[in-house]
Write a protein that holds these residues in place. Structure first.
Motif, PDB file in Angstrom:
ATOM      1  N   ALA A 220       0.834  -1.204   0.000  1.00 45.33           N
ATOM      2  CA  ALA A 220       0.000   0.000   0.000  1.00 45.33           C
ATOM      3  C   ALA A 220       0.869   1.254   0.000  1.00 45.33           C
ATOM      4  CB  ALA A 220      -0.916  -0.005   1.219  1.00 45.33           C
ATOM      5  N   GLU A 221       1.969   1.225   0.745  1.00 46.52           N
ATOM      6  CA  GLU A 221       2.880   2.374   0.779  1.00 46.52           C
ATOM      7  C   GLU A 221       3.464   2.636  -0.604  1.00 46.52           C
ATOM      8  OE1 GLU A 221       5.934   2.072   3.779  1.00 46.52           O
ATOM      9  OE2 GLU A 221       4.425   1.958   5.373  1.00 46.52           O
ATOM     10  N   LYS A 222       3.867   1.552  -1.286  1.00 46.41           N
ATOM     11  CA  LYS A 222       4.448   1.708  -2.619  1.00 46.41           C
ATOM     12  C   LYS A 222       3.391   2.244  -3.588  1.00 46.41           C
ATOM     13  CE  LYS A 222       7.006  -0.350  -6.310  1.00 46.41           C
ATOM     14  NZ  LYS A 222       7.653  -1.479  -6.898  1.00 46.41           N
ATOM     15  N   ALA A 223       2.168   1.732  -3.464  1.00 50.19           N
ATOM     16  CA  ALA A 223       1.084   2.183  -4.342  1.00 50.19           C
ATOM     17  C   ALA A 223       0.842   3.675  -4.152  1.00 50.19           C
ATOM     18  CB  ALA A 223      -0.188   1.393  -4.051  1.00 50.19           C
ATOM     19  N   ALA A 224       0.869   4.131  -2.908  1.00 46.32           N
ATOM     20  CA  ALA A 224       0.642   5.552  -2.626  1.00 46.32           C
ATOM     21  C   ALA A 224       1.745   6.406  -3.243  1.00 46.32           C
ATOM     22  CB  ALA A 224       0.569   5.788  -1.129  1.00 46.32           C
ATOM     23  N   GLU A 225       2.983   5.915  -3.187  1.00 47.53           N
ATOM     24  CA  GLU A 225       4.110   6.665  -3.750  1.00 47.53           C
ATOM     25  C   GLU A 225       3.987   6.831  -5.261  1.00 47.53           C
ATOM     26  OE1 GLU A 225       7.923   5.023  -2.699  1.00 47.53           O
ATOM     27  OE2 GLU A 225       7.409   5.094  -0.563  1.00 47.53           O
ATOM     28  N   THR A 226       3.509   5.790  -5.950  1.00 46.48           N
ATOM     29  CA  THR A 226       3.477   5.840  -7.419  1.00 46.48           C
ATOM     30  C   THR A 226       2.189   6.448  -7.959  1.00 46.48           C
ATOM     31  OG1 THR A 226       2.553   3.614  -7.614  1.00 46.48           O
ATOM     32  CG2 THR A 226       4.949   3.801  -7.618  1.00 46.48           C
ATOM     33  N   LYS A 227       1.240   6.759  -7.087  1.00 47.97           N
ATOM     34  CA  LYS A 227      -0.063   7.259  -7.530  1.00 47.97           C
ATOM     35  C   LYS A 227      -0.013   8.715  -7.942  1.00 47.97           C
ATOM     36  CE  LYS A 227      -3.684   5.353  -5.366  1.00 47.97           C
ATOM     37  NZ  LYS A 227      -4.795   4.771  -6.049  1.00 47.97           N
ATOM     38  N   GLY A 228       0.837   9.529  -7.296  1.00 46.22           N
ATOM     39  CA  GLY A 228       0.892  10.961  -7.589  1.00 46.22           C
ATOM     40  C   GLY A 228      -0.154  11.695  -6.764  1.00 46.22           C
ATOM     41  N   GLY A 229      -0.007  13.005  -6.674  1.00 48.74           N
ATOM     42  CA  GLY A 229      -0.878  13.822  -5.824  1.00 48.74           C
ATOM     43  C   GLY A 229      -2.353  13.721  -6.139  1.00 48.74           C
ATOM     44  N   SER A 230      -2.705  13.900  -7.418  1.00 50.39           N
ATOM     45  CA  SER A 230      -4.126  13.899  -7.783  1.00 50.39           C
ATOM     46  C   SER A 230      -4.730  12.510  -7.579  1.00 50.39           C
ATOM     47  CB  SER A 230      -4.317  14.354  -9.235  1.00 50.39           C
ATOM     48  OG  SER A 230      -3.603  13.502 -10.095  1.00 50.39           O
TER      49      SER A 230
ATOM     50  N   ARG B 275      -3.778  10.340  -5.300  1.00 53.44           N
ATOM     51  CA  ARG B 275      -3.959  10.139  -3.857  1.00 53.44           C
ATOM     52  C   ARG B 275      -5.211  10.830  -3.361  1.00 53.44           C
ATOM     53  NH1 ARG B 275       1.555  10.459  -3.635  1.00 53.44           N
ATOM     54  NH2 ARG B 275       1.527  12.681  -3.195  1.00 53.44           N
ATOM     55  N   SER B 276      -5.423  12.078  -3.828  1.00 60.21           N
ATOM     56  CA  SER B 276      -6.598  12.798  -3.314  1.00 60.21           C
ATOM     57  C   SER B 276      -7.877  12.158  -3.848  1.00 60.21           C
ATOM     58  CB  SER B 276      -6.534  14.291  -3.632  1.00 60.21           C
ATOM     59  OG  SER B 276      -6.756  14.527  -4.990  1.00 60.21           O
ATOM     60  N   ALA B 277      -7.846  11.640  -5.076  1.00 61.46           N
ATOM     61  CA  ALA B 277      -9.031  10.949  -5.618  1.00 61.46           C
ATOM     62  C   ALA B 277      -9.311   9.693  -4.800  1.00 61.46           C
ATOM     63  CB  ALA B 277      -8.803  10.586  -7.085  1.00 61.46           C
TER      64      ALA B 277
ATOM     65  N   PRO C   2     -19.383   6.303   8.650  1.00 61.13           N
ATOM     66  CA  PRO C   2     -18.972   7.526   9.353  1.00 61.13           C
ATOM     67  C   PRO C   2     -17.589   7.412  10.005  1.00 61.13           C
ATOM     68  CG  PRO C   2     -21.193   6.869  10.002  1.00 61.13           C
ATOM     69  CD  PRO C   2     -20.668   5.811   9.094  1.00 61.13           C
ATOM     70  N   ARG C   3     -17.282   6.243  10.643  1.00 64.52           N
ATOM     71  CA  ARG C   3     -15.964   6.082  11.273  1.00 64.52           C
ATOM     72  C   ARG C   3     -14.869   6.048  10.217  1.00 64.52           C
ATOM     73  NH1 ARG C   3     -15.936   1.124  14.971  1.00 64.52           N
ATOM     74  NH2 ARG C   3     -13.752   1.684  15.121  1.00 64.52           N
ATOM     75  N   GLY C   4     -15.175   5.416   9.084  1.00 61.66           N
ATOM     76  CA  GLY C   4     -14.202   5.317   8.003  1.00 61.66           C
ATOM     77  C   GLY C   4     -13.864   6.670   7.408  1.00 61.66           C
ATOM     78  N   ARG C   5     -14.855   7.573   7.369  1.00 56.86           N
ATOM     79  CA  ARG C   5     -14.633   8.912   6.809  1.00 56.86           C
ATOM     80  C   ARG C   5     -13.584   9.670   7.634  1.00 56.86           C
ATOM     81  NH1 ARG C   5     -19.362   8.242   4.387  1.00 56.86           N
ATOM     82  NH2 ARG C   5     -21.191   8.982   5.398  1.00 56.86           N
ATOM     83  N   LYS C   6     -13.711   9.581   8.969  1.00 57.93           N
ATOM     84  CA  LYS C   6     -12.736  10.262   9.840  1.00 57.93           C
ATOM     85  C   LYS C   6     -11.341   9.694   9.599  1.00 57.93           C
ATOM     86  CE  LYS C   6     -15.794  11.496  13.639  1.00 57.93           C
ATOM     87  NZ  LYS C   6     -16.346  10.961  14.878  1.00 57.93           N
ATOM     88  N   GLU C   7     -11.278   8.373   9.529  1.00 58.47           N
ATOM     89  CA  GLU C   7      -9.998   7.698   9.317  1.00 58.47           C
ATOM     90  C   GLU C   7      -9.410   8.082   7.961  1.00 58.47           C
ATOM     91  OE1 GLU C   7      -6.756   5.189  10.126  1.00 58.47           O
ATOM     92  OE2 GLU C   7      -8.249   6.108  11.418  1.00 58.47           O
ATOM     93  N   ALA C   8     -10.263   8.129   6.925  1.00 58.33           N
ATOM     94  CA  ALA C   8      -9.803   8.467   5.572  1.00 58.33           C
ATOM     95  C   ALA C   8      -9.283   9.907   5.542  1.00 58.33           C
ATOM     96  CB  ALA C   8     -10.935   8.299   4.570  1.00 58.33           C
ATOM     97  N   ALA C   9      -9.984  10.824   6.224  1.00 58.86           N
ATOM     98  CA  ALA C   9      -9.564  12.228   6.261  1.00 58.86           C
ATOM     99  C   ALA C   9      -8.215  12.350   6.974  1.00 58.86           C
ATOM    100  CB  ALA C   9     -10.616  13.068   6.968  1.00 58.86           C
ATOM    101  N   ARG C  10      -8.060  11.596   8.069  1.00 56.53           N
ATOM    102  CA  ARG C  10      -6.805  11.626   8.817  1.00 56.53           C
ATOM    103  C   ARG C  10      -5.647  11.116   7.953  1.00 56.53           C
ATOM    104  NH1 ARG C  10      -3.497   8.519  11.227  1.00 56.53           N
ATOM    105  NH2 ARG C  10      -4.647   6.601  10.913  1.00 56.53           N
ATOM    106  N   LYS C  11      -5.891   9.994   7.242  1.00 56.18           N
ATOM    107  CA  LYS C  11      -4.845   9.407   6.397  1.00 56.18           C
ATOM    108  C   LYS C  11      -4.483  10.332   5.242  1.00 56.18           C
ATOM    109  CE  LYS C  11      -4.959   4.516   7.264  1.00 56.18           C
ATOM    110  NZ  LYS C  11      -5.406   3.226   6.867  1.00 56.18           N
ATOM    111  N   ALA C  12      -5.504  10.987   4.657  1.00 54.84           N
ATOM    112  CA  ALA C  12      -5.261  11.906   3.536  1.00 54.84           C
ATOM    113  C   ALA C  12      -4.384  13.063   3.994  1.00 54.84           C
ATOM    114  CB  ALA C  12      -6.580  12.416   2.982  1.00 54.84           C
ATOM    115  N   ALA C  13      -4.672  13.606   5.186  1.00 54.87           N
ATOM    116  CA  ALA C  13      -3.880  14.717   5.716  1.00 54.87           C
ATOM    117  C   ALA C  13      -2.450  14.250   5.996  1.00 54.87           C
ATOM    118  CB  ALA C  13      -4.529  15.241   6.999  1.00 54.87           C
TER     119      ALA C  13
ATOM    120  N   THR D 189      -0.866  11.783   4.530  1.00 52.68           N
ATOM    121  CA  THR D 189      -0.204  11.527   3.246  1.00 52.68           C
ATOM    122  C   THR D 189       0.240  12.833   2.617  1.00 52.68           C
ATOM    123  OG1 THR D 189      -1.578   9.595   2.948  1.00 52.68           O
ATOM    124  CG2 THR D 189      -0.451  10.391   1.013  1.00 52.68           C
ATOM    125  N   ARG D 190      -0.641  13.859   2.675  1.00 58.06           N
ATOM    126  CA  ARG D 190      -0.288  15.171   2.104  1.00 58.06           C
ATOM    127  C   ARG D 190       0.942  15.729   2.805  1.00 58.06           C
ATOM    128  NH1 ARG D 190      -5.765  16.128   1.684  1.00 58.06           N
ATOM    129  NH2 ARG D 190      -5.848  17.177   3.688  1.00 58.06           N
TER     130      ARG D 190
END
Length: 169
Positions: free
Chosen positions: A126-136, A138-140, A151-162, A164-165
């Motif tokens: 998953a880490e390698k996939a995130a590296e090769t995905k590019g910024g746009s 990752r945000s998609a 609802p719990r997943g949304r909080k987790e996804a927002a935290r991970k997105a921040a 990663t950024r």
């Protein structure tokens, strides 16, 4: 030998740092597993750095075939003859469904394969996939995760997105 387009696509994926299995193409096949196998074989012949499976992992004939294709792709061996698929086999493959290599079918196969891996191996992939995905990309992916989780997943996804950024900026 794989056609020129397949080779060009594989080289592009390689430049982008994508995994060897991503560099393999899609084909008409009976199952997602078969489509992946054909793609991996083509990728090896096209020069993708995808070593053959270790002894005991697959049938010996499969391993030998993968070894041969890999050596040809790496320029260590000159093929004796052009790899030829018999007319009968070609015609059978033409009548196989094209959706064997659909996103859904490949996703199901990937999930089955992932379930046999350890958490650490999955995390590393998953880490390698995130590296090769590019910024746009990752945000998609983060937007999709927020949309498809509860609802719990949304909080987790927002935290991970921040996270990663912050990591990639």
């Amino acid at each position: 030998m794989p056609n020129r387009k397949t080779i060009e696509k594989a080289r592009k994926d390689e430049r982008e740092g994508k995994s060897p299995s991503t560099q393999a193409g899609e084909h008409g096949a009976r199952s997602a597993k078969q489509a992946i196998a054909i793609g991996l074989s083509e990728a090896r012949r096209a020069g993708v750095d995808l070593p053959p499976p270790k002894k005991g992992k697959v049938k010996e004939s499969t391993r030998k075939s993968a070894e041969y294709a890999y050596e040809v792709g790496q320029g260590e061996r000159v093929p004796r003859r052009r790899p030829r698929v018999s007319k009968a086999v070609s015609e059978v493959l033409e009548h196989e469904p094209k959706d064997s290599a659909s996103h859904e079918a490949l996703s199901r196969q990937a999930k089955r394969a992932a379930s046999r891996r350890t958490a650490g191996e999955r995390s590393k992939a998953a880490e390698k996939a995130a590296e090769t995905k590019g910024g746009s990309g990752r945000s998609a992916a983060a937007r999709k995760a927020a949309r498809t989780k509860g609802p719990r997943g949304r909080k987790e996804a927002a935290r991970k997105a921040a996270e990663t950024r912050a990591h990639h900026s």
